[in-house]
Structure formats: C-alpha cells, structure tokens
Write a protein that holds these residues in place. Sequence first.
Motif, PDB file in Angstrom:
ATOM      1  N   PRO A 139       0.938  -1.167  -0.062  1.00 36.22           N
ATOM      2  CA  PRO A 139      -0.227  -0.353   0.109  1.00 36.22           C
ATOM      3  C   PRO A 139       0.756   1.572  -0.039  1.00 36.22           C
ATOM      4  O   PRO A 139       0.582   1.886  -0.382  1.00 36.22           O
ATOM      5  CB  PRO A 139      -0.522  -0.086   1.172  1.00 36.22           C
ATOM      6  N   GLU A 140       1.633   0.611   0.796  1.00 35.18           N
ATOM      7  CA  GLU A 140       2.863   2.218   0.748  1.00 35.18           C
ATOM      8  C   GLU A 140       3.587   2.645  -0.962  1.00 35.18           C
ATOM      9  O   GLU A 140       3.495   4.043  -1.434  1.00 35.18           O
ATOM     10  CB  GLU A 140       3.536   2.242   1.875  1.00 35.18           C
ATOM     11  N   LEU A 141       3.924   1.781  -1.258  1.00 40.79           N
ATOM     12  CA  LEU A 141       4.795   1.756  -3.107  1.00 40.79           C
ATOM     13  C   LEU A 141       3.237   2.563  -3.203  1.00 40.79           C
ATOM     14  O   LEU A 141       3.866   2.813  -4.538  1.00 40.79           O
ATOM     15  CB  LEU A 141       5.219  -0.098  -3.227  1.00 40.79           C
ATOM     16  N   LEU A 142       2.403   2.125  -3.449  1.00 37.84           N
ATOM     17  CA  LEU A 142       1.266   2.568  -4.160  1.00 37.84           C
ATOM     18  C   LEU A 142       0.992   3.436  -3.896  1.00 37.84           C
ATOM     19  O   LEU A 142       0.379   4.491  -5.219  1.00 37.84           O
ATOM     20  CB  LEU A 142      -0.484   1.054  -4.521  1.00 37.84           C
ATOM     21  N   ASN A 143       0.525   3.688  -2.676  1.00 41.32           N
ATOM     22  CA  ASN A 143       0.313   5.002  -1.981  1.00 41.32           C
ATOM     23  C   ASN A 143       1.386   6.810  -3.377  1.00 41.32           C
ATOM     24  O   ASN A 143       0.926   7.650  -3.899  1.00 41.32           O
ATOM     25  CB  ASN A 143      -0.110   5.694  -0.872  1.00 41.32           C
ATOM     26  N   LEU A 144       2.967   6.171  -2.851  1.00 44.75           N
ATOM     27  CA  LEU A 144       3.841   6.591  -3.555  1.00 44.75           C
ATOM     28  C   LEU A 144       3.169   7.151  -4.963  1.00 44.75           C
ATOM     29  O   LEU A 144       3.867   8.072  -5.369  1.00 44.75           O
ATOM     30  CB  LEU A 144       5.018   6.232  -2.874  1.00 44.75           C
ATOM     31  N   ILE A 145       3.327   5.680  -5.831  1.00 50.40           N
ATOM     32  CA  ILE A 145       3.197   5.982  -6.839  1.00 50.40           C
ATOM     33  C   ILE A 145       1.986   6.831  -7.304  1.00 50.40           C
ATOM     34  O   ILE A 145       2.812   7.731  -8.533  1.00 50.40           O
ATOM     35  CB  ILE A 145       3.173   4.010  -7.728  1.00 50.40           C
ATOM     36  N   ALA A 166       0.178   9.662  -5.647  1.00 49.04           N
ATOM     37  CA  ALA A 166       0.594  10.853  -5.496  1.00 49.04           C
ATOM     38  C   ALA A 166       1.617  11.493  -5.898  1.00 49.04           C
ATOM     39  O   ALA A 166       1.559  13.222  -6.078  1.00 49.04           O
ATOM     40  CB  ALA A 166       1.222  10.746  -3.287  1.00 49.04           C
ATOM     41  N   HIS A 167       2.371  10.823  -6.958  1.00 46.39           N
ATOM     42  CA  HIS A 167       3.592  11.401  -7.116  1.00 46.39           C
ATOM     43  C   HIS A 167       2.839  10.823  -9.165  1.00 46.39           C
ATOM     44  O   HIS A 167       4.262  11.142  -9.906  1.00 46.39           O
ATOM     45  CB  HIS A 167       4.771  11.265  -7.185  1.00 46.39           C
ATOM     46  N   GLY A 168       2.332  11.566  -9.344  1.00 50.27           N
ATOM     47  CA  GLY A 168       1.766  11.430 -10.707  1.00 50.27           C
ATOM     48  C   GLY A 168       0.964  11.078 -11.646  1.00 50.27           C
ATOM     49  O   GLY A 168       0.383  11.168 -12.148  1.00 50.27           O
ATOM     50  N   LEU A 169       0.255  10.070 -11.500  1.00 53.06           N
ATOM     51  CA  LEU A 169      -1.000   8.997 -11.223  1.00 53.06           C
ATOM     52  C   LEU A 169      -2.023   9.836 -12.271  1.00 53.06           C
ATOM     53  O   LEU A 169      -2.551   9.132 -12.716  1.00 53.06           O
ATOM     54  CB  LEU A 169      -0.800   7.640 -11.141  1.00 53.06           C
ATOM     55  N   ASP A 170      -2.735  10.579 -10.363  1.00 53.75           N
ATOM     56  CA  ASP A 170      -3.535  11.041 -10.548  1.00 53.75           C
ATOM     57  C   ASP A 170      -3.594  12.062 -11.789  1.00 53.75           C
ATOM     58  O   ASP A 170      -4.639  12.590 -11.885  1.00 53.75           O
ATOM     59  CB  ASP A 170      -3.740  11.655  -8.891  1.00 53.75           C
ATOM     60  N   GLN A 171      -2.616  12.530 -11.825  1.00 51.84           N
ATOM     61  CA  GLN A 171      -1.962  13.498 -13.504  1.00 51.84           C
ATOM     62  C   GLN A 171      -1.577  12.814 -14.216  1.00 51.84           C
ATOM     63  O   GLN A 171      -2.257  14.106 -15.781  1.00 51.84           O
ATOM     64  CB  GLN A 171      -0.923  14.451 -13.012  1.00 51.84           C
ATOM     65  N   GLN A 172      -2.369  11.798 -15.001  1.00 50.40           N
ATOM     66  CA  GLN A 172      -1.593  11.354 -16.168  1.00 50.40           C
ATOM     67  C   GLN A 172      -3.172  11.803 -16.711  1.00 50.40           C
ATOM     68  O   GLN A 172      -4.597  11.165 -16.246  1.00 50.40           O
ATOM     69  CB  GLN A 172      -1.377   9.787 -16.250  1.00 50.40           C
TER      70      GLN A 172
END
Length: 367
Positions: A353-359, A361-367
Amino acid sequence: MVSLSFRTGQKEGYRAGYSEGYRLGGCRALMERIPAEPLPFFDLKILYVPQGFESIDEGVAMGLGRMVRECIVVPPEQVVEVALQQVPDIILVMNGLHVFPEDFRLSMNRLRESGFRTAIWFVDDPYFTEETPGLAQHFDVVFTHELSCVPLYQSVGVKEVFYLPLGVHPELFTPTMAGPAYRSDICFIGNAFRNRAALFDELVPFLKGKQVRIIGGYWERLARYKELSPYVYSGFIPPAETVKFYNGAKIVINLHRPTQSGEDNRNSLNLPGRSINPRTFEINACGTLQITDIREDLTRYYTPGVDIETFGSVQELKHKISYYLSQEDQRRSLAQRALQTTMTRHTYVHRLPELLNLIMAHGLDQQ
C-alpha cells in the motif's frame, strides 16, 4: 538387547521432537491471535515484471492480487506486447538486473513514451551501483531498499526516489514442522562472501560439539574448510527448503554481505550498506531466534533484545549463542515476539500500500 546408545538417542530424539512441537504450537497460537486487518483496495491494473527471486516475486504478486483490481505477471521479454494489449495503470519492475534482456531499457523507454507509468524496486542495493543508476533513469519512479542509494538515484536525475524496505512472503516463510533432518543448534544460509568466511573460520573451535549447518555457495573459500566441511552443504537450496532449515534451527545467524567492490560486488562507488536484507524478515517470520550484525535501519523494524538479537564482534556472537542455547524459554519468547512483529508489520501486504500510494501521489492522478 537394546544398547545404551540406542536408548540415549531415542530419549534425545523424543526431547527434540517435543521441543519442536512445543515451539510450533506456541507460534501457531500466537498467529491465530493476530487480528485480520482489512486490506486497502486500489482500483488499478498492475503489470508486474518479476526478477526471478521466488520468495520476493510470489509475495509481491500475491499481495498485489489481494489489493488491486487486476495484477498481471509478465516476463521481461514480453512486457511491451502485454502492456500494449492490457493497458495497465502501472508497470512495476522488480530489480531489473541479472535475468533481464539487454534491450529491456529500450522497452521501458518505448512504454514511457506511450504514456505508461513505470516504477522499479531495486532489491540488490548497493551491490550493483555500476549498473543501477543507468537503469534507474528509464523509470518514472524508483524504489530502493537501501538508504545509501536514495541520493545516488536523485543525483542522476530521477525525480521520484523512495526508500522502501522489502518484507516477507508469509505464506512461504512461516512456522512449520521441520523434522529431524533439518534440526540444528546454529544455522547460516547464504553465500560465503569474504566477511562470512572470515567469521566462520574464527568460530571453528567454538562450533565443535554443536550441531551446525552452513548452506550456500563458495564455502571452499574457508581457510579452515577441512574442519568445517562436515557442517557445510555447498550449493543452492530452494526457498521451501530454506524455510525448513530456519524452522529446525535453535539460532539462525544473519551476517550481511560486504559492500566493497570486487569479485562479489559491482559497487565501485563503494556506497555503504545501511539497510537490512530481506533475510532479516524471513528468519523472523519462521519463529526462530535470529542473531544479526547491525545495519543502521534495523531499529526501525525490530528492537534488539526484544524481538531480535545483534552482535558487533565474534566474541559477542559466541557469548549470545552460548547464552540462548542454554536458555530455551528466553530463546523461544524472543523468537515469538519477532514472529508477531513480522506478521503484523512487515509482510508484503504491509509494504505494497505504501508503494502504490507513493506512485499515485506523485503523478498517476495527473496523467
């Protein structure tokens, strides 16, 4: 007529079997009391590219499968084809070294240019820093289990670099009945890097009269190999066998490999090893007492003297082995606390969950 030696062996076998059963019963009772926590759900399709480390790959794939919409495991040579067909939200690569084809970096460039979000998790740091910085530049997000490598990847232009330790695959590394063939007083599993060979050479007189297992490659490097050879099994053993040896041991030694560049490493930058290895979690998940050398981040995960033991010299290691071999109740209690800590905090279900949240939070939602 039954001989005295037969009767003595029968009694010793009974005591060993009883002790093993008592240990296993305590571990299982403890695990039954650990409450099942609800898993987070991520509405994501993940393409997972494994390295070939069975215990890591299976743990990560199984963990992802329990918390994402879909997890597709694909070999590296098929990553472009499958990604274009399946259109995943994230492509997660494990380590990216050793078994990966030469054109894999070009494949990742192509996928990034096509708009795919890519991440890699380095799990061999800092031992291959002659290769990993160049590889890291082909990914959007880099995770490393080694503290000393975070600034390294930042220095080559990777904007999103995160320290993330590994964990344990609890369906594999778990308390189990080992059987007489796997029992030992002291066990070590791993290749004979120079520091490990030097340690066991120095331990030779101390080990006499004890039941010892040393398993792995290159142990012919031992200066006192002839004396230690009865304890040595040379070669690779699969993770399922490793689990049995850990469970059958009273004490498992963990000694991290050296980081200096040379015959065993490609670390010409000579970055130090500051972080614990995956074996730290795997030994503790088996409910066996671990005595380990000290890495900087160890106390983030375990408390020496409470759920793990440490040593800083050969003399201290000998003292603690002697003490815990003679104190079965204390040895068992500390090992069970290690089991509880590991199963409640350090499985891949806890890490991912930490790995997925970091991914995200740092770009996936902006794609």
